[in-house]
Design a protein around this motif. Structure first.
Motif, mmCIF file in Angstrom:
data_model
loop_
_atom_site.group_PDB
_atom_site.id
_atom_site.type_symbol
_atom_site.label_atom_id
_atom_site.label_comp_id
_atom_site.label_asym_id
_atom_site.label_seq_id
_atom_site.Cartn_x
_atom_site.Cartn_y
_atom_site.Cartn_z
ATOM 1 N N THR A 87 0.833 -1.203 0.000
ATOM 2 C CA THR A 87 0.000 0.000 0.000
ATOM 3 C C THR A 87 0.867 1.253 0.000
ATOM 4 O O THR A 87 0.656 2.175 -0.788
ATOM 5 N N ASP B 76 -6.920 -1.384 -3.799
ATOM 6 C CA ASP B 76 -6.195 -2.110 -2.748
ATOM 7 C C ASP B 76 -7.075 -3.209 -2.161
ATOM 8 O O ASP B 76 -8.291 -3.067 -2.109
ATOM 9 N N GLU B 77 -6.429 -4.269 -1.689
ATOM 10 C CA GLU B 77 -7.123 -5.409 -1.077
ATOM 11 C C GLU B 77 -8.245 -5.930 -1.986
ATOM 12 O O GLU B 77 -9.375 -6.150 -1.542
ATOM 13 N N ASN C 81 -3.355 -9.040 -0.628
ATOM 14 C CA ASN C 81 -2.581 -9.620 0.481
ATOM 15 C C ASN C 81 -2.576 -11.129 0.411
ATOM 16 O O ASN C 81 -1.849 -11.793 1.126
ATOM 17 N N ARG D 260 3.523 -3.659 9.275
ATOM 18 C CA ARG D 260 2.332 -3.017 9.854
ATOM 19 C C ARG D 260 2.214 -3.347 11.329
ATOM 20 O O ARG D 260 2.004 -2.488 12.164
HETATM 21 MG MG LIG Z 1 -2.126 -2.807 2.337
#
Ligand SMILES: [Mg+2]
Ligand SMILES: Nc1ncnc2c1ncn2[C@@H]1O[C@H](COP(=O)(O)OP(=O)(O)O)[C@@H](O)[C@H]1O
Length: 403
Positions: free
Chosen positions: A76, A155-156, A191, A259
């Motif tokens: 990201t 994203d995702e 992911n 993260r």
């Molecule tokens: Mg991400």
């Protein structure tokens, strides 16, 4: 807890805030939205994404791109870093390039995802009421009309694929194929490494014209990412090295997840600030780990469906006399509890399914033990203290009679 009165405690919290004594200079630096100026260990990926998108600056089309790798590997942040800079270049050269970002897990619906895309080309879409096809058509018309070159980071996308089928992705790739004038480039991020198996082959071939894998960070890399953040985040040039080493070691224990590491550092710092500590220390990290774990368990427990809650309570019921219980005993207890609160009794098979789900969530653990000539049986125990389960389930009035 301290034996001070609430008003005294509040006073000292406010005084501390007033005195300007903080451990953190800037807690935004440790937030998940923050995009650092430098992204070490990702030079290759930054350059690669940049090269894929660069033709847009020459007024040419570019390939769609798929980024994938486990959580916390920098996908990201790299994508946002590159599109921010692309947007700046385009702006200073007066080019009609627009960038859009949407996270499918956060946006939840196809409608919201498309609204994010529409906003990037200054198109406003009513909150509800239009069909997805209609929204997409309006976006396509607007892009064509104004001759925009748009980069859309989705994203995702694994979330989109698993929950709403990949229809939206299909429509988006198709629209981008037919757009002219104007152009829509898709950058998909996932992911989940297996998600490609779920994709429609046409979508996959269009989306993965180019692919980029993000490997997990090593523990040492995580440590230096944290150090870089800490230099900006903490006051007075004090870098809490011992605490950072611990955060890195803990976050790196499964796979190198930056993260988890950054979140852990932020929550540790919050713990330390709340305590009024002068410095971030390892003990604050340990408290933060427990807090994160408790929050995770809370979330998992409170979002369980009713039947799964009853199954978990059944396991806790047999825990009193025996430290672990068999599937048969659990089912018996489950049967009783369902009758007590008047809900449907599921078949043993469905209950077994729920047991596996609880296991996957880490709320229970089961082991197979051999019991002499009767062969092998499965023993199940709860990993969560009964008190905590009671506390959280008490929010559910249906369960009150059996808590
Ligand atoms: Mg991400
Ligand atoms: N190379 C890096 N340098 C500095 N910070 C990073 C780096 N990679 C990831 N991070 C930080 O770690 C966190 C997780 O990264 P993120 O891009 O959200 O991972 P992913 O999208 O792969 O799950 C973010 O706070 C991000 O800013």
């Amino acid at each position: 807890m301290s034996d001070k009165k609430p008003e005294e405690m509040l006073d000292s919290i406010f005084d501390r805030a007033l005195s300007g004594k903080h451990i953190l200079n800037d807690n935004h630096v440790l937030s998940s939205e923050y995009i650092p100026e430098k992204l070490p260990f990702r030079e290759k990926q930054i350059v690669s994404v940049g090269q894929t998108l660069a033709p847009l600056l020459k007024g040419m089309k570019c390939s769609n791109l798929l980024l994938y790798g486990k959580t916390g590997t920098g996908k990201t942040v790299v994508a946002r870093y590159v599109i921010d800079r692309l947007a700046q270049k385009a702006h200073s050269n007066n080019m009609k390039i627009r960038v859009a970002y949407s996270n499918a897990r956060v946006s939840r619906t196809s409608y919201r995802v498309l609204t994010d895309l529409a906003n990037s080309v200054d198109l406003s879409i009513p909150f509800t009421g239009l069909s997805i096809g209609e929204v997409l058509q309006r976006i396509v018309n607007k892009i064509s009309q104004d001759g925009y070159f748009v980069v859309f980071v989705l994203d995702e996308i694994d979330y989109l694929v698993k929950t709403h089928s990949d229809n939206l992705l299909y429509e988006l790739t198709r629209s981008s194929d037919r757009l002219s004038p104007g152009f829509l480039c898709l950058v998909g991020i996932s992911n989940d490494l297996q998600f490609k198996d779920y994709l429609d082959p046409r979508v996959l071939s269009s989306l993965s014209e180019e692919e980029l894998v993000f490997p997990p960070y090593t523990a040492e890399e995580i440590r230096s990412i944290l150090l870089q953040r800490a230099e900006m985040a903490f006051t007075g040039g004090i870098t809490p090295t011992a605490a950072i080493n611990l955060c890195a070691a803990l976050a790196g224990s499964e796979h190198g997840d930056a993260r988890r590491a950054v979140d852990l550092l932020r929550i540790s710092a919050e713990v330390a600030e709340r305590e009024g500590a002068e410095q971030l220390e390892e003990k604050h990290v340990r408290i933060a780990v427990q807090k994160i774990e408790r929050d995770r368990v809370n979330d998992a427990l409170s979002s369980l469906p009713l039947q799964a809650k009853v199954v978990l309570l059944s396991i806790l019921r047999c825990g009193d006399d025996d430290s672990s219980c068999s599937t048969g005993t659990v089912f018996e207890k489950y049967h009783n509890l369902c009758q007590k609160i008047g809900i449907e009794v599921l078949t043993q098979r469905r209950v077994s399914g729920l047991l596996s789900e609880l296991d996957l969530l880490g709320l229970t653990s089961s082991s197979v033990v051999s019991s002499g000539r009767y062969g092998r049986t499965k023993k199940i125990h709860s990993s969560i203290p009964i008190q905590l389960v009671r506390e959280i389930f008490s929010e559910d009035p249906v369960l009150t009679p059996i808590l």
